[in-house]
Design an enzyme around this catalytic site. Structure first.
Site, PDB file in Angstrom:
ATOM      1  N   GLU A 130      -9.221  -5.154  -4.948  1.00 13.27           N
ATOM      2  CA  GLU A 130      -8.365  -6.003  -5.490  1.00 13.27           C
ATOM      3  C   GLU A 130      -8.096  -7.359  -4.255  1.00 13.27           C
ATOM      4  O   GLU A 130      -8.214  -6.729  -3.230  1.00 13.27           O
ATOM      5  CB  GLU A 130      -6.949  -5.660  -5.747  1.00 13.27           C
ATOM      6  CG  GLU A 130      -5.816  -6.684  -5.930  1.00 13.27           C
ATOM      7  CD  GLU A 130      -6.054  -7.493  -7.188  1.00 13.27           C
ATOM      8  OE1 GLU A 130      -5.468  -7.281  -8.148  1.00 13.27           O
ATOM      9  OE2 GLU A 130      -6.947  -8.425  -7.201  1.00 13.27           O
ATOM     10  N   ASP A 134       0.469  -8.165  -3.220  1.00 16.99           N
ATOM     11  CA  ASP A 134       1.660  -8.888  -2.829  1.00 16.99           C
ATOM     12  C   ASP A 134       2.954  -8.107  -2.733  1.00 16.99           C
ATOM     13  O   ASP A 134       3.241  -7.497  -1.757  1.00 16.99           O
ATOM     14  CB  ASP A 134       1.722 -10.254  -3.792  1.00 16.99           C
ATOM     15  CG  ASP A 134       2.608 -11.164  -3.154  1.00 16.99           C
ATOM     16  OD1 ASP A 134       2.639 -12.468  -3.670  1.00 16.99           O
ATOM     17  OD2 ASP A 134       3.685 -10.960  -2.419  1.00 16.99           O
ATOM     18  N   THR A 135       3.894  -8.072  -3.765  1.00 13.86           N
ATOM     19  CA  THR A 135       4.938  -7.089  -3.790  1.00 13.86           C
ATOM     20  C   THR A 135       4.308  -5.625  -3.888  1.00 13.86           C
ATOM     21  O   THR A 135       5.249  -4.756  -3.675  1.00 13.86           O
ATOM     22  CB  THR A 135       5.809  -7.451  -4.789  1.00 13.86           C
ATOM     23  OG1 THR A 135       5.127  -7.578  -6.026  1.00 13.86           O
ATOM     24  CG2 THR A 135       6.132  -8.871  -4.735  1.00 13.86           C
ATOM     25  N   GLY A 136       3.332  -5.492  -4.564  1.00 18.68           N
ATOM     26  CA  GLY A 136       2.450  -4.401  -4.672  1.00 18.68           C
ATOM     27  C   GLY A 136       2.989  -3.846  -6.044  1.00 18.68           C
ATOM     28  O   GLY A 136       2.617  -2.804  -6.587  1.00 18.68           O
ATOM     29  N   LYS A 137       3.757  -4.622  -6.918  1.00 17.43           N
ATOM     30  CA  LYS A 137       4.331  -4.188  -8.153  1.00 17.43           C
ATOM     31  C   LYS A 137       3.036  -3.952  -9.235  1.00 17.43           C
ATOM     32  O   LYS A 137       3.095  -3.033 -10.000  1.00 17.43           O
ATOM     33  CB  LYS A 137       5.491  -5.250  -8.958  1.00 17.43           C
ATOM     34  CG  LYS A 137       6.616  -4.935  -8.200  1.00 17.43           C
ATOM     35  CD  LYS A 137       7.616  -5.881  -8.995  1.00 17.43           C
ATOM     36  CE  LYS A 137       7.761  -7.243  -8.324  1.00 17.43           C
ATOM     37  NZ  LYS A 137       8.846  -8.008  -8.751  1.00 17.43           N
ATOM     38  N   PHE A 183       1.563 -18.978  -0.009  1.00 19.06           N
ATOM     39  CA  PHE A 183       0.527 -18.633  -1.291  1.00 19.06           C
ATOM     40  C   PHE A 183      -0.589 -19.282  -0.881  1.00 19.06           C
ATOM     41  O   PHE A 183      -0.888 -20.320  -0.459  1.00 19.06           O
ATOM     42  CB  PHE A 183       1.345 -19.566  -2.570  1.00 19.06           C
ATOM     43  CG  PHE A 183       0.580 -19.302  -3.495  1.00 19.06           C
ATOM     44  CD1 PHE A 183       1.138 -17.965  -4.316  1.00 19.06           C
ATOM     45  CD2 PHE A 183      -0.422 -19.736  -4.165  1.00 19.06           C
ATOM     46  CE1 PHE A 183       0.750 -17.553  -5.475  1.00 19.06           C
ATOM     47  CE2 PHE A 183      -1.015 -19.447  -5.424  1.00 19.06           C
ATOM     48  CZ  PHE A 183      -0.458 -18.233  -5.889  1.00 19.06           C
TER      49      PHE A 183
HETATM   50  O1  LIG Z   1      -0.738 -16.054  -2.145  1.00 20.93           O
HETATM   51  C1  LIG Z   1      -1.412 -15.667  -3.624  1.00 20.93           C
HETATM   52  N1  LIG Z   1      -2.371 -16.569  -3.932  1.00 20.93           N
HETATM   53  C2  LIG Z   1      -2.845 -16.069  -5.263  1.00 20.93           C
HETATM   54  N2  LIG Z   1      -2.530 -15.300  -5.975  1.00 20.93           N
HETATM   55  C3  LIG Z   1      -1.617 -14.421  -5.507  1.00 20.93           C
HETATM   56  C4  LIG Z   1      -0.751 -14.564  -4.305  1.00 20.93           C
HETATM   57  N3  LIG Z   1       0.057 -13.788  -3.911  1.00 20.93           N
HETATM   58  N4  LIG Z   1       0.058 -12.918  -5.250  1.00 20.93           N
HETATM   59  C5  LIG Z   1      -0.725 -13.415  -6.114  1.00 20.93           C
END
Ligand SMILES: Oc1ncnc2c1N=NC2
Length: 214
Positions: A130, A134-137, A183
């Site tokens: 992957e 991010d949060t891991g959810k 982001f």
């Molecule tokens: O920073 C990110 N940029 C793209 N997609 C995702 C991100 N964080 N979670 C999904």
């Protein structure tokens, strides 16, 4: 796990130091991880994976769409190791399509697009690849879904890990870079399907967020 960037608030490199598509001019704030650095880190992850799993037969489960670049480059480095060292790692590659973000917010629900049947994983050693945890959810929900098909072993390779240490999620077994909560886009990471055609991992600008907001 050591933080890959010694200074946590690393702002990224100036855009003037690199090339990027003209159509994103104004939409990016900085180059956070240049393409070359991504490749060098991925090469080392391939060696770590080979050291751990070199005597297994594994199924690479690429999480689309964001993971396709990281997965393709990781598989290339593992292939290069397999044809140039005593150890080799027979691999199958399969794909699962997840949609979990709208704009820059997680939608919390795991939404598998297309085929949900992963029975081909039964008894197999699986490496989920992957681009970002991010949060891991999402990853936690995906692991639960995969484990229901009784694989022999499941490992996770994540190029970027954001906030999972404070979140509900599990930490991937192989991590490219730990990054703060910004982001980022590029290298197949998108913002509403944009920026997948960007070489480097960049921080999106407020103009970019507004321009491509849905
Ligand atoms: O920073 C990110 N940029 C793209 N997609 C995702 C991100 N964080 N979670 C999904």
């Amino acid at each position: 796990f050591y933080s890959s960037f010694p200074i946590y608030d690393w702002p990224g490199y100036s855009l003037d130091l690199f090339t990027y598509p003209e159509h994103y001019c104004g939409d990016l704030q900085s180059v956070y991880i240049p393409h070359g650095v991504i490749m060098d880190r991925t090469e080392r992850l391939a060696r770590n994976i080979m050291d751990d799993l070199g005597d297994h037969d594994i199924v690479i489960l690429c999480v689309l769409k964001g993971g396709y670049k990281f997965c393709a480059d990781l598989v290339e480095f593992i292939k290069a190791l397999s044809r140039n060292s005593r150890k080799s790692l027979p691999m199958r590659v399969d794909f699962i399509r997840l949609k979990s973000y709208l704009n820059d917010q997680s939608t919390a629900s795991l939404h598998i697009v297309g085929e949900e049947d992963l029975s081909f994983l039964r008894g197999k050693n699986v490496l989920i690849v992957e681009a970002i945890v991010d949060t891991g959810k999402t990853m936690k929900a995906l692991l639960k879904h995969v484990e229901a098909f009784e694989p022999k072993m499941v490992k996770v390779a994540g190029l970027l890990v954001k906030r999972v240490s404070s979140g509900v999620g599990s930490f991937p077994d192989y991590v490219g870079f730990e990054i703060p909560n910004r982001f980022v886009v590029g290298y197949a990471l998108d913002y509403n399907e944009r920026f997948r055609d960007l070489h480097h991992i960049c921080v999106i600008s407020e103009q970019g967020k507004t321009k491509y907001k849905i």
